[in-house]
Scaffold this active site. Sequence first.
Site, PDB file in Angstrom:
ATOM      1  N   CYS A  96     -25.233   3.667 -39.765  1.00 40.86           N
ATOM      2  CA  CYS A  96     -25.422   5.073 -40.084  1.00 40.86           C
ATOM      3  C   CYS A  96     -24.090   5.743 -40.388  1.00 40.86           C
ATOM      4  CB  CYS A  96     -26.182   5.804 -38.980  1.00 40.86           C
ATOM      5  SG  CYS A  96     -25.347   5.878 -37.399  1.00 40.86           S
ATOM      6  N   CYS A  97     -24.206   6.962 -40.950  1.00 42.19           N
ATOM      7  CA  CYS A  97     -23.035   7.771 -41.292  1.00 42.19           C
ATOM      8  C   CYS A  97     -22.190   7.058 -42.349  1.00 42.19           C
ATOM      9  CB  CYS A  97     -22.269   8.077 -40.000  1.00 42.19           C
ATOM     10  SG  CYS A  97     -20.985   9.317 -40.163  1.00 42.19           S
ATOM     11  N   ILE A  98     -20.919   6.746 -42.052  1.00 43.83           N
ATOM     12  CA  ILE A  98     -20.013   6.097 -43.005  1.00 43.83           C
ATOM     13  C   ILE A  98     -20.120   4.567 -42.932  1.00 43.83           C
ATOM     14  CG2 ILE A  98     -18.014   6.064 -41.423  1.00 43.83           C
ATOM     15  CD1 ILE A  98     -17.839   6.813 -45.210  1.00 43.83           C
TER      16      ILE A  98
END
Length: 252
Positions: free
Chosen positions: A160-162
């Site tokens: 998730c995210c980056i």
Amino acid sequence: MFALRPLAPVRPQLARWLRTSAGVGGAKVAVVLSGCGVYDGTEIHEASAVLVHLSRGGAEVQMFAPDVAQMHVIDHSKGQPAEKESRNVLSESARIARGNITALAELSPSDHDAVIFPGGFGAAKNLSTFAVDGKDCVVNKEVERVLKDFHKAGKPIGLCCISPVLAAKVLPGVEVTVGHEEEEGGKWPYAGTAQAITALGAKHHVKEVTEAHVDVKNKVVTSPAFMCDTQLHLIFDGIGAMVKDVLKLSHK
Ligand SMILES: *[C@@H]1O[C@H](CO)[C@@H](O)[C@H](O)[C@H]1NC(C)=O
Ligand SMILES: CC(=O)N[C@H]1CO[C@H](CO)[C@@H](O)[C@@H]1O
């Protein structure tokens, strides 16, 4: 007086449910951390959300981190690097793992049903050089090995995210989401990452913060999390969708 009667044998289905609900016999999931704190390590709320959703899903969790120095140490109260300070990714990650952490070199897909990488700048600074080099980044050798080995073994990978940039770099043609592709007035401050995903040879899918994208063929599940500037509970829900799909793909 009551005569003691032997307990009736527990039916197999019920027995399985009991084991799963106790977190024993559920999926064995490895969670890979990159330090402790959004600007130089793992995003703490994302790691916590992953762990809560895994717990609810009956998974058995083991946490890992590479035994390397952090790229730098950020004083989170100032948003500036703390000069002359150095920290180790494994020791810092141990804060989130409540002390129970294993070196990433020891992570093997034969011991686990799935692997999950929460986000935070650590994924772009210590697990890879994405924060500095963008599409020309290199990925930490152990991280690359783990991603390729789980992929080869047909075991699901959640990010998730980056962190989806790690899969984009290492697994050719993979489908991932980092949310939206335009900043939309600051709602998606890192929207440019979608272009880098494409430049890395992966396919970007636009998703909302509460959603996960599932690449069924590669068994890679991603959710935008803190790529979106929004309320924490929406990020929590999106990570929940990611964890749920990872557990579903692990068939446990
Ligand atoms: C540490 O984690 C391992 C693997 O999940 C587990 O078997 C062990 O019981 C844990 N140890 C402690 C002290 O919690
Ligand atoms: C001190 C330092 O920069 N440590 C490492 C953080 O992770 C990246 C990516 O693997 C390495 O290149 C750095 O050496």
